[in-house]
Design a protein around this motif. Structure first.
Motif, short mmCIF file in Angstrom:
data_model
loop_
_atom_site.label_atom_id
_atom_site.label_comp_id
_atom_site.label_asym_id
_atom_site.label_seq_id
_atom_site.Cartn_x
_atom_site.Cartn_y
_atom_site.Cartn_z
N GLY A 61 4.88 10.07 -6.23
CA GLY A 61 3.67 9.55 -7.29
C GLY A 61 2.86 10.60 -7.71
O GLY A 61 3.31 11.87 -7.14
N SER A 69 -4.68 3.27 -2.11
CA SER A 69 -4.35 3.90 -1.11
C SER A 69 -5.58 4.59 0.01
O SER A 69 -5.29 4.59 1.10
N PRO A 75 0.73 4.50 0.81
CA PRO A 75 1.18 4.74 -0.63
C PRO A 75 1.30 3.48 -1.45
O PRO A 75 1.88 2.59 -1.20
N PHE A 76 0.51 2.98 -2.55
CA PHE A 76 0.66 2.17 -3.70
C PHE A 76 0.39 0.87 -2.96
O PHE A 76 1.02 -0.25 -3.13
N THR A 77 -0.41 0.78 -1.83
CA THR A 77 -0.91 -0.49 -1.05
C THR A 77 -2.24 -0.83 -1.38
O THR A 77 -3.15 -0.06 -1.19
N ASP A 79 -3.13 -2.07 -4.40
CA ASP A 79 -3.63 -1.93 -5.87
C ASP A 79 -2.70 -2.52 -6.86
O ASP A 79 -1.84 -3.18 -6.38
N SER A 81 -0.87 -1.02 -8.96
CA SER A 81 0.32 -0.22 -9.23
C SER A 81 1.29 -0.90 -8.45
O SER A 81 2.47 -0.87 -8.46
N GLY A 82 0.82 -0.88 -7.16
CA GLY A 82 1.80 -1.75 -5.98
C GLY A 82 2.19 -2.98 -6.20
O GLY A 82 3.29 -3.28 -5.77
N MET A 85 4.96 -2.58 -8.33
CA MET A 85 6.21 -1.62 -8.20
C MET A 85 7.05 -2.46 -6.86
O MET A 85 8.28 -2.39 -6.91
N TYR A 86 6.20 -3.04 -5.92
CA TYR A 86 6.79 -3.32 -4.58
C TYR A 86 7.93 -4.61 -4.87
O TYR A 86 8.82 -4.89 -4.29
N HIS A 200 4.56 6.03 -14.88
CA HIS A 200 3.92 5.82 -13.72
C HIS A 200 3.36 4.25 -13.61
O HIS A 200 3.03 3.62 -14.78
N SER A 202 1.03 2.63 -13.24
CA SER A 202 -0.68 2.19 -13.12
C SER A 202 -0.87 1.20 -14.24
O SER A 202 -0.15 0.73 -15.06
#
Length: 229
Positions: A61, A69, A75-77, A79, A81-82, A85-86, A200, A202
């Protein structure tokens, strides 16, 4: 038992104070806080990578988010974005659960490791070139420690360029023009790694439809197929 190379590296990352601008910014954010997180204890330190030390896929990233984060320390936790993504990492078999809210939430990555080009939250999500350079040795050591790596998924152009810079530092000579960033681009790199590009995740990209869940999922399904070869 001796600590692993990744464990030693992550301890050093967390203690890093190489970039005065980023140190000041990340720590001030942890003091000021966002209203919604007023009662939270912010991490407010460099965010180490995390995941499976035997991963065949590395997700690279840009940098920690100020209230994601930088608040949670992973990372990516915590927010947007996470949140985008997750669920896709879970759906494609790279994560044990679809949510990521804190370091203690039980999330495990499977055959996957997540890190960033820059380990501290930068103002306006824009690290300076010298800040990227200061973090580069950490990325080099991280990649060296991930012995089973086959695929790198670069989230955004800065991450994509950071991997190209890593290869140059590793002694490979090539023209940057041969490797142009774009969503779902695929390159076999001189070190034998397959580099995949993705926009990304975002909020700016996902809320506008520049990056959709099917687009993102396809990148990770392809990464899984490449890793299995």
């Amino acid at each position: 038992m001796m600590p692993s190379a990744l464990t030693i590296l992550n301890r050093q990352v967390i203690a890093c104070r190489r970039c005065p601008r980023l140190v000041a910014y990340r720590e001030q954010i942890g003091i000021d806080k966002r209203k919604a997180y007023r009662d939270h204890d912010y991490w407010a330190k460099p965010v180490p990578g995390f995941g499976d030390p035997h991963a065949r896929v590395l997700i690279l990233g840009l940098a920690p988010g100020a209230h994601g984060s930088n608040r949670t320390g992973r990372p990516f936790t915590g927010d947007k974005s996470g949140e985008f993504m997750y669920p896709i990492l879970y759906k494609t078999g790279f994560a044990s659960q679809p949510t990521a809210v804190s370091r203690e939430d039980g999330l495990k990555l499977i055959d996957c490791y997540i890190t960033a080009a820059v380990r501290c939250a930068p103002p306006d999500n824009k690290p300076l070139p010298e800040e990227i350079a200061n973090c580069a040795p950490y990325l080099d050591r991280e990649i060296a420690a991930l012995k089973d790596l086959k695929v790198v998924v670069a989230l955004g152009k800065i991450a994509f360029d950071a991997y190209l810079a890593h290869l140059r530092r590793s002694g490979f000579a090539f023209r940057n023009a041969a490797y142009l960033f774009g969503h779902a681009v695929e390159y076999k790199m001189p070190d034998g790694i397959t580099l995949l590009g993705s926009y990304h995740p975002s909020n700016q990209n996902t809320a506008t439809g520049k990056l959709t869940a099917p687009m993102f999922e396809q990148v990770f399904r392809h990464a899984r197929a490449l890793a299995a070869k």
